[in-house]
Design an enzyme around this catalytic site. Structure first.
Site, PDB file in Angstrom:
ATOM      1  N   HIS A  66       0.846  -1.191   0.000  1.00  0.00           N
ATOM      2  CA  HIS A  66       0.000   0.000   0.000  1.00  0.00           C
ATOM      3  C   HIS A  66       0.883   1.243   0.000  1.00  0.00           C
ATOM      4  O   HIS A  66       0.715   2.125  -0.825  1.00  0.00           O
ATOM      5  CB  HIS A  66      -0.931  -0.005   1.210  1.00  0.00           C
TER       6      HIS A  66
ATOM      7  N   GLU B 130       0.611   7.954  -3.275  1.00  0.00           N
ATOM      8  CA  GLU B 130       1.601   7.590  -2.259  1.00  0.00           C
ATOM      9  C   GLU B 130       2.828   8.498  -2.322  1.00  0.00           C
ATOM     10  O   GLU B 130       3.368   8.893  -1.290  1.00  0.00           O
ATOM     11  CB  GLU B 130       2.006   6.116  -2.415  1.00  0.00           C
TER      12      GLU B 130
ATOM     13  N   HIS C 270       3.092  10.862   0.813  1.00  0.00           N
ATOM     14  CA  HIS C 270       4.058  10.283   1.747  1.00  0.00           C
ATOM     15  C   HIS C 270       5.505  10.360   1.253  1.00  0.00           C
ATOM     16  O   HIS C 270       6.414  10.637   2.027  1.00  0.00           O
ATOM     17  CB  HIS C 270       3.698   8.817   2.019  1.00  0.00           C
TER      18      HIS C 270
END
Length: 284
Positions: free
Chosen positions: A82, A135, A139
């Site tokens: 993920h 992502e 992040h």
């Protein structure tokens, strides 16, 4: 002069495209796009490496809209990545640390085939790059303060490396915990399997579907110098359950066992139903 006027328009367009990718995948995972006031507080304590169970992610996606379909990994009964999430203990985030550092597919082209196999965007019908863009933007741009993550290529390559080392498929299977639509497992056994193998406390997340605990994600944590460590102190929808004297970081309902579903393709079941109907007709 014409070029000078064109550049701002191009940058605005690229930013919008990146936001669309991010919003698209965030909606699938029930994430919220955070419009935060920009601050200098982009420091973090840990990196959370999150693996997801595709069958549960697919079930959730289809529940949102019955017309949804899923893009499953080539090995449907294998855990997929993920993301890698920089995290401040006791807080959510940081996130979106550099909104001008847009996701560029060309940077991960050499490993794209590998990513398509194990860092899979389950949500069919969304952009191929939706998950990766989300992502990286949310992040990766925060993890990039570390040398090991200071480019898209390094960020996604580390995910591939960690999956190879810490595959939940292998860890659970070695303890006879395998996907099944008939057998369920105690949360204590799942936690024990991970903890005995890695020597640290993981986070185990479930989704409540049809009155059952469906395993959704397993997260393991790393220090900023990339040493595996306990996830104690991370802020997520986690209940610190004390089960038989064992503290387990999970939101799973401890009053019931956990479903670790085997994925069954809808098209396969339709074909099977048609075959059985044909056989019944043939034997009349």
């Amino acid at each position: 002069m014409g070029t000078l006027f064109l550049l701002p328009s191009v940058l605005i367009s690229l930013t919008c495209i990146s936001y669309i990718y991010t919003a698209e995948i965030a909606n699938g995972y029930d994430f919220k796009i955070l419009r935060r006031v920009t601050t200098n507080r982009h420091d973090f304590d840990l990196l959370i490496f999150t693996q997801q169970w595709p069958a549960t992610a697919c079930k959730e996606w289809k529940k949102k809209d019955h017309s949804h379909s899923c893009s499953m990994p080539p090995k449907v009964d294998s855990w997929s990545i993920h993301g890698i999430w920089p995290t401040k203990l006791g807080e959510m985030g940081p996130s979106f640390c550099n909104r001008t550092w847009l996701f560029d597919p060309e940077q991960i082209r050499p490993i794209e085939d590998q990513l398509e196999s194990v860092w899979v965007n389950i949500f069919a019908g969304t952009s191929l790059y939706s998950l990766w863009s989300h992502e990286w933007t949310k992040h990766g741009t925060c993890a990039a303060v570390l040398d090991k993550f200071n480019s898209e290529f390094k960020y996604f390559s580390m995910g591939l490396e960690w999956l190879q080392q810490y595959s939940m498929s292998n860890i659970l299977q070695s303890n006879n915990i395998v996907p099944s639509n008939t057998q369920q497992y105690a949360i204590e056994d799942i936690n024990k399997a991970v903890k005995e193998k890695l020597g640290v406390d993981p986070v185990i997340e479930c989704k409540k579907e049809d009155g059952e605990n469906y395993i959704s994600e397993i997260r393991i944590c790393f220090t900023k110098d990339l040493k595996i460590t306990n996830c104690d102190g991370v802020l997520f929808p986690v209940v610190y359950s004390n089960i038989d004297g064992e503290s387990i970081l999970t939101n799973c309902d401890k009053s019931m066992k956990v479903t670790y579903p085997h994925y069954v393709s809808t098209s396969w079941t339709v074909h099977l139903h048609s075959l059985l109907s044909w056989l019944r007709w043939l034997t009349l």
